[in-house]
Design a protein around this motif. Sequence first.
Motif, PDB file in Angstrom:
ATOM      1  N   LEU A  37      55.976  28.487  39.781  1.00 38.92           N
ATOM      2  CA  LEU A  37      55.708  28.759  38.374  1.00 38.92           C
ATOM      3  C   LEU A  37      55.986  30.223  38.073  1.00 38.92           C
ATOM      4  N   ARG A  38      56.778  30.471  37.055  1.00 39.28           N
ATOM      5  CA  ARG A  38      57.111  31.840  36.647  1.00 39.28           C
ATOM      6  C   ARG A  38      56.611  32.034  35.223  1.00 39.28           C
ATOM      7  N   ALA A  39      56.080  33.216  34.954  1.00 44.07           N
ATOM      8  CA  ALA A  39      55.586  33.513  33.611  1.00 44.07           C
ATOM      9  C   ALA A  39      55.795  34.991  33.315  1.00 44.07           C
ATOM     10  N   HIS A  40      55.737  35.305  32.032  1.00 43.63           N
ATOM     11  CA  HIS A  40      55.775  36.688  31.581  1.00 43.63           C
ATOM     12  C   HIS A  40      54.490  36.945  30.801  1.00 43.63           C
ATOM     13  N   VAL A  41      53.861  38.044  31.109  1.00 44.78           N
ATOM     14  CA  VAL A  41      52.617  38.416  30.444  1.00 44.78           C
ATOM     15  C   VAL A  41      52.896  39.661  29.612  1.00 44.78           C
ATOM     16  N   LEU A  42      52.651  39.545  28.322  1.00 42.32           N
ATOM     17  CA  LEU A  42      52.735  40.697  27.428  1.00 42.32           C
ATOM     18  C   LEU A  42      51.346  41.317  27.379  1.00 42.32           C
ATOM     19  N   ALA A  43      51.261  42.610  27.639  1.00 45.58           N
ATOM     20  CA  ALA A  43      49.945  43.261  27.671  1.00 45.58           C
ATOM     21  C   ALA A  43      49.912  44.458  26.731  1.00 45.58           C
ATOM     22  N   ARG A  85      49.268  46.351  42.700  1.00 48.46           N
ATOM     23  CA  ARG A  85      48.406  45.830  43.765  1.00 48.46           C
ATOM     24  C   ARG A  85      48.300  44.300  43.738  1.00 48.46           C
ATOM     25  N   ILE A  86      48.815  43.670  42.699  1.00 50.55           N
ATOM     26  CA  ILE A  86      48.754  42.212  42.588  1.00 50.55           C
ATOM     27  C   ILE A  86      50.051  41.643  43.163  1.00 50.55           C
ATOM     28  N   PRO A  87      49.991  40.946  44.287  1.00 52.75           N
ATOM     29  CA  PRO A  87      51.225  40.478  44.944  1.00 52.75           C
ATOM     30  C   PRO A  87      52.100  39.579  44.072  1.00 52.75           C
ATOM     31  N   GLU A  88      51.497  38.828  43.187  1.00 51.56           N
ATOM     32  CA  GLU A  88      52.251  37.891  42.352  1.00 51.56           C
ATOM     33  C   GLU A  88      52.981  38.580  41.198  1.00 51.56           C
ATOM     34  N   VAL A  89      52.714  39.856  40.981  1.00 53.42           N
ATOM     35  CA  VAL A  89      53.421  40.623  39.956  1.00 53.42           C
ATOM     36  C   VAL A  89      54.758  41.059  40.548  1.00 53.42           C
ATOM     37  N   ILE A 113      44.813  40.378  35.684  1.00 53.77           N
ATOM     38  CA  ILE A 113      45.502  41.388  34.873  1.00 53.77           C
ATOM     39  C   ILE A 113      44.601  41.854  33.734  1.00 53.77           C
ATOM     40  N   LEU A 114      43.985  40.916  33.063  1.00 53.72           N
ATOM     41  CA  LEU A 114      43.123  41.245  31.930  1.00 53.72           C
ATOM     42  C   LEU A 114      41.899  42.060  32.352  1.00 53.72           C
ATOM     43  N   SER A 115      41.470  41.921  33.598  1.00 58.86           N
ATOM     44  CA  SER A 115      40.289  42.662  34.063  1.00 58.86           C
ATOM     45  C   SER A 115      40.591  44.111  34.455  1.00 58.86           C
ATOM     46  N   ILE A 116      41.851  44.503  34.449  1.00 56.96           N
ATOM     47  CA  ILE A 116      42.211  45.873  34.812  1.00 56.96           C
ATOM     48  C   ILE A 116      41.747  46.818  33.694  1.00 56.96           C
ATOM     49  N   PRO A 117      40.993  47.864  34.044  1.00 57.62           N
ATOM     50  CA  PRO A 117      40.575  48.833  33.030  1.00 57.62           C
ATOM     51  C   PRO A 117      41.799  49.431  32.341  1.00 57.62           C
ATOM     52  N   GLY A 118      41.800  49.374  31.021  1.00 62.91           N
ATOM     53  CA  GLY A 118      42.930  49.875  30.255  1.00 62.91           C
ATOM     54  C   GLY A 118      43.769  48.763  29.636  1.00 62.91           C
ATOM     55  N   VAL A 119      43.601  47.531  30.125  1.00 65.86           N
ATOM     56  CA  VAL A 119      44.300  46.392  29.524  1.00 65.86           C
ATOM     57  C   VAL A 119      43.408  45.862  28.411  1.00 65.86           C
ATOM     58  N   LYS A 120      43.917  45.908  27.184  1.00 66.01           N
ATOM     59  CA  LYS A 120      43.121  45.478  26.027  1.00 66.01           C
ATOM     60  C   LYS A 120      43.237  43.973  25.790  1.00 66.01           C
ATOM     61  N   ARG A 121      44.458  43.460  25.832  1.00 66.26           N
ATOM     62  CA  ARG A 121      44.657  42.012  25.638  1.00 66.26           C
ATOM     63  C   ARG A 121      46.003  41.611  26.218  1.00 66.26           C
ATOM     64  N   THR A 122      46.138  40.319  26.484  1.00 69.14           N
ATOM     65  CA  THR A 122      47.385  39.796  27.050  1.00 69.14           C
ATOM     66  C   THR A 122      47.789  38.518  26.326  1.00 69.14           C
ATOM     67  N   ARG A 123      49.056  38.214  26.426  1.00 68.83           N
ATOM     68  CA  ARG A 123      49.603  36.928  25.996  1.00 68.83           C
ATOM     69  C   ARG A 123      50.524  36.464  27.107  1.00 68.83           C
TER      70      ARG A 123
END
Length: 161
Positions: A70-76, A92-96, A127-137
């Motif tokens: 499964l491949r996806a793109h996350v807009l943050a 630090r996230i291997p799947e990134v 990803i969303l739990s990283i300090p500094g990330v406000k929101r994702t899609r």
Amino acid sequence: MTEKTRRIADALDARILLELVRQPRSTVAGLAQRLQVARNTAQARLTRLENEGLHSFDHRVDTAGLGYPLRAHVLANLKQRKLDQVGVELARIPEVLEVIGVSGTADTLIQVVARDTDDLYRIAGRILSIPGVKRTRTLVSMKQMVEYRVTPLLRRTIAKR
């Protein structure tokens, strides 16, 4: 070497890279022979291409074959003063697989792979739990319509000579 100071590949660089696309297991001696250049020239060019980041085989690895179909793109959207810290945490996230700073409705485009939708949910949450990330899609890739390629650009560079 930074993007601003990166040297532009010339026709010989493009010929070397095109030959490596065709035959990734080529030896330096084999490259030199097929391109009709001295072995030392081929070696020096290869070394420089590797040092400048122009020679990478990461795109040739099929992540589905590693168990990540499964491949996806996350807009943050990020807090601007935390851009660098977010980048460090994403690495630090291997799947990134890749993170690109973008302009427009988001600050970054993050390419990720996952084992399945539950795994994607976990990764998106991380990803969303990283300090500094406000929101994702998250955008799930349904079908790759054009595979990653540089061959047309290499051929154009060679033709410019």
